[in-house]
Design an enzyme around this catalytic site. Sequence first.
Site, PDB file in Angstrom:
ATOM      1  N   HIS A   8      -2.743   6.154   2.452  1.00 25.58           N
ATOM      2  CA  HIS A   8      -3.435   7.433   2.703  1.00 25.58           C
ATOM      3  C   HIS A   8      -2.561   8.476   3.383  1.00 25.58           C
ATOM      4  CE1 HIS A   8      -4.724   7.384   7.081  1.00 25.58           C
ATOM      5  NE2 HIS A   8      -4.398   6.113   6.947  1.00 25.58           N
ATOM      6  N   THR A  15     -10.101 -10.787  -1.330  1.00 21.05           N
ATOM      7  CA  THR A  15      -9.994 -10.180  -2.654  1.00 21.05           C
ATOM      8  C   THR A  15      -9.293  -8.834  -2.550  1.00 21.05           C
ATOM      9  OG1 THR A  15     -12.016 -11.293  -3.316  1.00 21.05           O
ATOM     10  CG2 THR A  15     -11.334  -9.413  -4.663  1.00 21.05           C
ATOM     11  N   ASN A  60       5.241   9.385  14.431  1.00 20.06           N
ATOM     12  CA  ASN A  60       4.122  10.152  13.890  1.00 20.06           C
ATOM     13  C   ASN A  60       3.751  11.362  14.737  1.00 20.06           C
ATOM     14  OD1 ASN A  60       3.440   7.641  15.412  1.00 20.06           O
ATOM     15  ND2 ASN A  60       1.433   8.599  15.506  1.00 20.06           N
ATOM     16  N   GLY A  94      -1.763   0.545   7.075  1.00 21.86           N
ATOM     17  CA  GLY A  94      -0.603   0.440   7.948  1.00 21.86           C
ATOM     18  C   GLY A  94      -0.895  -0.422   9.172  1.00 21.86           C
ATOM     19  N   THR A  95      -2.102  -0.288   9.715  1.00 26.66           N
ATOM     20  CA  THR A  95      -2.470  -1.055  10.906  1.00 26.66           C
ATOM     21  C   THR A  95      -2.386  -2.549  10.643  1.00 26.66           C
ATOM     22  OG1 THR A  95      -3.906   0.725  11.679  1.00 26.66           O
ATOM     23  CG2 THR A  95      -4.338  -1.477  12.565  1.00 26.66           C
ATOM     24  N   GLN A 103       5.177   6.819   8.331  1.00 22.80           N
ATOM     25  CA  GLN A 103       5.418   8.266   8.224  1.00 22.80           C
ATOM     26  C   GLN A 103       6.667   8.590   7.405  1.00 22.80           C
ATOM     27  OE1 GLN A 103       3.486  10.806   9.011  1.00 22.80           O
ATOM     28  NE2 GLN A 103       1.920   9.617  10.052  1.00 22.80           N
ATOM     29  N   CYS A 155      -6.049   9.180  17.712  1.00 13.73           N
ATOM     30  CA  CYS A 155      -6.877   8.328  18.563  1.00 13.73           C
ATOM     31  C   CYS A 155      -7.025   8.900  19.969  1.00 13.73           C
ATOM     32  CB  CYS A 155      -6.279   6.935  18.664  1.00 13.73           C
ATOM     33  SG  CYS A 155      -5.323   6.473  17.236  1.00 13.73           S
ATOM     34  N   SER A 208       1.618   2.767   4.235  1.00 14.89           N
ATOM     35  CA  SER A 208       0.189   3.009   4.084  1.00 14.89           C
ATOM     36  C   SER A 208      -0.039   4.038   2.982  1.00 14.89           C
ATOM     37  CB  SER A 208      -0.377   3.527   5.413  1.00 14.89           C
ATOM     38  OG  SER A 208      -1.735   3.871   5.262  1.00 14.89           O
TER      39      SER A 208
END
Length: 382
Positions: free
Chosen positions: A202, A238, A152, A72-73, A180, A326, A200
């Site tokens: 995960h 790759t 989030n 996502g970042t 989210q 974070c 994302s």
Amino acid sequence: MSDMLYFDHAATTPVHPRVLEAMTPYLTQVFGNPSSVHGAGREARKALEQARDAIASFMGAEAQSLIFTSGGTEADNMAIIGGAMAQRERGRHVITTQIEHHAVLHACEYLEQAGFDVTYLPVDETGSVRMEDLQQAVRPDTVLVSIMYGNNEVGTIQPIVEIGNFLREKGIIFHTDAVQAFGVLPFQVSELPVDMLSVSAHKINGPKGVGALYLGRKIPVSPILHGGSQERKRRAGTENLAGIVGFAEATKVAAEERADRVAKYEQMKAVMLAVWQEANIAYHVNGHPEHVLPHILNVSFPGVHTETMLMNLDLVGIAAASGSACTSGSLELSHVLVAMKLADEIARSAIRFSFGITNTVDEAKQAAQAVAQIVSRLARSK
Ligand SMILES: *Cc1c(COP(=O)(O)O)cnc(C)c1O
């Protein structure tokens, strides 16, 4: 670990067994480079494009509009930095909000250093952007707007259809961070007025380190990674084939289970609130009362500071969070709660429960009871 009650799925989720099973062959037998022309490469290429088709179909997008990223970042950075840089001759003004994920906020701060002007829109006390504020912020040199789909930390869902329709009329490119919302809200990109959208793996029981940016037709984006000509020359490097195959499987499982998951999360929320009501403890739910992601419950217990609550919950094996991963571990208030201008005591006592597929309603009840016990024990010892 196994006895732990995990309620931090907005931070990350475990890989679904079907995802692991789908990925394994691509870490062992099918190891070719999708850019190679030989048989091994062609086999890898085929798997890559099948995964792209599956994810695109899940989100209602055309396969060629998906660019795989490292998460996502990177998708947010590509949309914001790549989108702004590609239009720098047209204008250098970007609009976002004060409650974005740091992947968006810090990408915008980088743009400011690069000579762009960024407006950070405020939000109301429910964490919602006001249309009037957006309308007033737009300028002739505005080239990009980035407003998240679902937050989030508090779960508030933004009016992105209204926002997108307004921006389409103005001819301004619109990006939304849907990390989210993806897999929880049943959106179809084809029906949304958005030009770019980040997701994302995960956060939806796929592997870490893989994500995608949906990029609408003819939307200008400069690459932010330079190298090979992968992803139609838009993202060099790759491809993380096993991760991408796992991501695709996660969307297939989500497609089958989404409605049941959401129903369970709503029940979990209701059960937790009922426990606190019955125990007669003071609590305050943060975020929008209706326009909210079903898997996120952000709640304050005035008198019990966030860190105290999280530590006491951790002692009994319950994992919750203070909002963004974070900023946890530091005493700084969350930028989201600050932007919502919550009363100091509410902001200082907010914790986030975020639900996932392995949670049960009974676990939610246990966690809520643990919270109630902690609140009353601490009140007595005062
Ligand atoms: C987790 C998250 C991200 C970052 O995604 P990664 O794949 O961890 O890089 C971005 N935006 C939001 C809203 C998130 O919750």
